[in-house]
Design a protein around this motif. Structure first.
Motif, PDB file in Angstrom:
ATOM      1  N   ALA A 102      -2.327  -6.207  -4.579  1.00 27.49           N
ATOM      2  CA  ALA A 102      -1.031  -5.602  -4.269  1.00 27.49           C
ATOM      3  C   ALA A 102      -0.868  -4.251  -4.957  1.00 27.49           C
ATOM      4  CB  ALA A 102       0.099  -6.546  -4.674  1.00 27.49           C
ATOM      5  N   VAL A 121       4.039  -9.154  -2.169  1.00 24.81           N
ATOM      6  CA  VAL A 121       2.677  -9.367  -1.663  1.00 24.81           C
ATOM      7  C   VAL A 121       2.003 -10.516  -2.407  1.00 24.81           C
ATOM      8  CG1 VAL A 121       0.385  -8.337  -1.459  1.00 24.81           C
ATOM      9  CG2 VAL A 121       2.408  -7.026  -0.799  1.00 24.81           C
ATOM     10  N   ALA A 132       0.258  -6.863   4.788  1.00 28.42           N
ATOM     11  CA  ALA A 132       0.416  -6.632   3.358  1.00 28.42           C
ATOM     12  C   ALA A 132       0.694  -5.150   3.079  1.00 28.42           C
ATOM     13  CB  ALA A 132      -0.815  -7.101   2.594  1.00 28.42           C
TER      14      ALA A 132
END
Length: 162
Positions: free
Chosen positions: A93, A57, A155
């Motif tokens: 992330a 990510v 994501a």
């Protein structure tokens, strides 16, 4: 993971965002990020999957922001990206498999959250860090809204890969 973990992770996302953004000017604050990420990884049950998710990510996010910077959406002092912005992708992330996972199901929820929260985070961050927005606040926000309507769901999905 339990409720306490989710609340702690959500708080970490806030602390991490502020550390990155304020760290653009007060650089020692950036040290909070690797410390927070180390603690985050220490608490993760699936550490190797989490590391892979963080790297995937963060790399994709850095490439996205580099692209947006190169086409003139942002104007950074550092090339290709400021360190604080790269660290910010790691912070984001670190929540995608945890306190932000709820956004991924159904897909439209992540698109809606991304459409509003992504541009707002960028606009607030730009103001606090001195990042120039050549298209102005409204133009940048309108451009980022559909981008983040795609970015956040992707994501969340990429972070969930094993």
């Amino acid at each position: 993971m339990g409720r306490g973990w989710m609340i702690g992770n959500a708080l970490w996302l806030q602390v991490g965002w502020w550390a990155c953004v304020l760290g653009a000017h007060v650089q020692w604050l950036l040290l909070i990020v690797p410390i927070g990420l180390a603690l985050h990884l220490r608490l993760c049950q699936e550490r190797s999957a989490e590391v892979r998710a963080l790297l995937r990510v963060a790399l994709a996010g850095c490439l996205l922001d580099t692209l947006l910077g190169s086409v003139g959406v942002f104007s950074f002092d550092q090339r290709p990206l400021p360190v604080w912005l790269a660290l910010l992708w790691l912070v984001l992330a670190s929540g995608l498999r945890h306190s932000l996972a709820w956004t991924g199901r159904p897909y439209w929820r992540a698109a809606l959250v991304g459409m509003f929260s992504g541009p707002l985070a960028y606009l607030a961050g730009a103001r606090l860090t001195g990042v120039d927005l050549p298209m102005g606040h409204v133009g940048t926000g309108l451009l980022l809204a559909p981008i983040w309507a795609l970015v956040l769901p992707l994501a969340v999905r990429v972070a969930s890969w094993r």
